[in-house]
Enzyme design. Structure first.
Site, short mmCIF file in Angstrom:
data_model
loop_
_atom_site.label_atom_id
_atom_site.label_comp_id
_atom_site.label_asym_id
_atom_site.label_seq_id
_atom_site.Cartn_x
_atom_site.Cartn_y
_atom_site.Cartn_z
N THR A 164 43.63 31.41 41.20
CA THR A 164 43.86 30.68 42.46
C THR A 164 44.49 29.31 42.19
O THR A 164 44.92 28.63 43.11
CB THR A 164 42.56 30.51 43.27
N LYS A 195 26.21 33.12 36.02
CA LYS A 195 27.58 33.34 35.53
C LYS A 195 27.83 32.34 34.41
O LYS A 195 27.72 31.13 34.59
CB LYS A 195 28.61 33.11 36.64
N THR A 202 42.79 44.33 20.76
CA THR A 202 42.04 43.08 20.59
C THR A 202 41.00 42.91 21.70
O THR A 202 39.86 42.50 21.44
CB THR A 202 43.02 41.88 20.57
N GLY A 213 28.59 27.56 42.45
CA GLY A 213 28.21 26.62 41.39
C GLY A 213 27.51 25.39 41.93
O GLY A 213 26.31 25.41 42.23
N ARG A 214 28.30 24.33 42.10
CA ARG A 214 27.74 23.01 42.39
C ARG A 214 26.80 22.92 43.60
O ARG A 214 25.81 22.18 43.51
CB ARG A 214 28.87 21.98 42.47
N ARG A 227 31.06 27.86 49.93
CA ARG A 227 30.31 26.65 50.25
C ARG A 227 29.37 26.90 51.42
O ARG A 227 29.83 27.21 52.52
CB ARG A 227 31.26 25.49 50.62
N ASP A 233 31.82 35.58 32.18
CA ASP A 233 33.15 35.35 32.77
C ASP A 233 34.10 34.80 31.69
O ASP A 233 34.36 33.60 31.63
CB ASP A 233 32.96 34.36 33.93
N LEU A 234 34.58 35.71 30.82
CA LEU A 234 35.41 35.25 29.69
C LEU A 234 36.89 35.60 29.90
O LEU A 234 37.74 35.19 29.10
CB LEU A 234 34.89 35.85 28.36
N LYS A 235 37.21 36.34 30.93
CA LYS A 235 38.61 36.62 31.33
C LYS A 235 39.50 36.98 30.14
O LYS A 235 40.50 36.31 29.86
CB LYS A 235 39.22 35.42 32.06
N HIS A 286 42.37 38.44 27.89
CA HIS A 286 43.79 38.73 28.14
C HIS A 286 44.50 38.76 26.79
O HIS A 286 44.86 37.72 26.23
CB HIS A 286 44.40 37.62 29.03
N ASP A 287 44.68 39.97 26.25
CA ASP A 287 45.32 40.11 24.94
C ASP A 287 45.81 41.54 24.82
O ASP A 287 45.74 42.30 25.80
CB ASP A 287 44.31 39.75 23.83
N ILE A 288 46.26 41.97 23.66
CA ILE A 288 46.69 43.36 23.51
C ILE A 288 45.46 44.28 23.60
O ILE A 288 44.32 43.84 23.35
CB ILE A 288 47.47 43.58 22.18
N GLN A 330 37.36 22.37 45.43
CA GLN A 330 37.83 23.64 46.00
C GLN A 330 38.70 23.33 47.21
O GLN A 330 38.45 22.39 47.95
CB GLN A 330 36.64 24.52 46.42
O1 C5P Z 1 30.99 24.67 41.69
P1 C5P Z 1 31.79 25.81 42.29
O2 C5P Z 1 31.02 26.60 43.33
O3 C5P Z 1 33.13 25.34 42.81
O4 C5P Z 1 32.04 26.79 41.06
C1 C5P Z 1 32.76 27.97 41.19
C2 C5P Z 1 32.84 28.73 39.90
O5 C5P Z 1 33.74 29.80 40.11
C3 C5P Z 1 33.38 27.95 38.70
O6 C5P Z 1 32.75 28.47 37.53
C4 C5P Z 1 34.85 28.25 38.72
O7 C5P Z 1 35.44 28.20 37.46
C5 C5P Z 1 34.85 29.69 39.25
N1 C5P Z 1 36.07 30.08 39.93
C6 C5P Z 1 36.57 29.43 41.04
N2 C5P Z 1 37.71 29.87 41.65
C7 C5P Z 1 38.34 30.92 41.18
C8 C5P Z 1 37.87 31.61 40.07
C9 C5P Z 1 36.70 31.15 39.46
O8 C5P Z 1 35.99 28.46 41.48
N3 C5P Z 1 39.41 31.33 41.81
#
Ligand code: C5P
Length: 234
Positions: free
Chosen positions: A122, A33, A72, A212-213, A183, A63-65, A67-69, A192
């Site tokens: 969130t 991602k 665009t 991610g982490r 997790r 994951d660029l989300k 949000h525009d008209i 989180q």
């Molecule tokens: O490191 P971690 O597992 O927390 O990373 C989660 C990824 O998901 C990050 O890229 C974060 O921006 C994205 N994300 C999130 N919660 C959301 C939407 C996206 O953690 N509600």
């Protein structure tokens, strides 16, 4: 490339690090991602160079989300032509016309990525929504926007693990749920707030997990991915 159960958030602007991670993640059978931090630094060429760094083509969630008209957003999506990507996303709050235009633009891309929508970030609670003039509780708003997303013909939403069951019940099985805030058992929660294990989220009805982490900061990312894949397979 076919969609994967796990997408690893490559949250770095360091190209070398991103290439190393992407190669490892792909070898282990997960997708990558890429978000705004990476894309604003490296653009389309950066995504292409990550794809090349992998021995086999990775599954990519961009994951660029947007949000525009409508015009665009459709133009931005059309500009992704040439990239081999499996998922892109928009904000559902951009409205019906925007989502319909975005879907049409996504279908016109040669890689035919699935289009997801973000409902309510969130990071916004009821108080923060009130402050921007939105009186509906976040939970209701999430469901309203998920239903609108489905009505507009998009492929699914990005949602928190705690929203999986209600969205699944409302939007049916043929609707992809991409879920961050995951997790694995025993890993650090970090910043989180409300997390769920991979197995719990899949059992509740998630199709794809964003992690991610726990993977990117693991001493052995490939082994961690394999363990997570095994945990959700049982
Ligand atoms: O490191 P971690 O597992 O927390 O990373 C989660 C990824 O998901 C990050 O890229 C974060 O921006 C994205 N994300 C999130 N919660 C959301 C939407 C996206 O953690 N509600």
């Amino acid at each position: 490339m076919s969609p994967k159960p796990i997408y690893v958030a490559i949250d770095t602007d360091n190209m070398h690090q991103a290439q190393m991670l992407s190669a490892q993640v792909t070898r282990a059978g997960a997708g990558i991602k890429l978000g705004l931090q990476f894309f604003c630094n490296h653009g389309k060429a950066g995504v292409e160079s990550l794809i090349k760094a992998c021995a086999q083509p990775p599954s990519v969630f961009l994951d660029l989300k947007f949000h525009d008209i409508p015009n665009t957003v459709a133009g931005a999506i059309a500009s992704l032509e040439g990239l081999k990507i499996d998922f892109i996303n928009v904000h559902a709050a951009g409205g019906e016309a925007m989502m319909v235009a975005a879907k049409k633009a996504a279908e016109a891309l040669s890689s035919k990525p699935k289009l997801l929508a973000v409902t309510v970030l969130t990071s916004l609670d009821d108080e923060a929504l009130n402050a921007v003039g939105q009186q509906t509780p976040a939970q209701h708003q999430v469901l309203t926007l998920a239903k609108l997303t489905k009505k507009c013909g998009l492929d699914g939403v990005v949602c928190s693990a705690h929203e999986i069951e209600t969205i699944r019940a409302e939007c049916g099985d043929n609707f992809a749920l991409m879920v961050p805030g995951i997790r694995p058992e025993g890993s650090d929660i970090g910043d989180q707030k409300r997390v769920m294990t991979p197995k719990e989220a899949i059992d509740k009805g998630a199709n794809h997990l964003v992690i991610g982490r726990p993977i990117t900061q693991s001493a052995d990312p490939q082994k961690t991915i394999q363990e997570i894949l095994e945990s959700i397979a049982t």
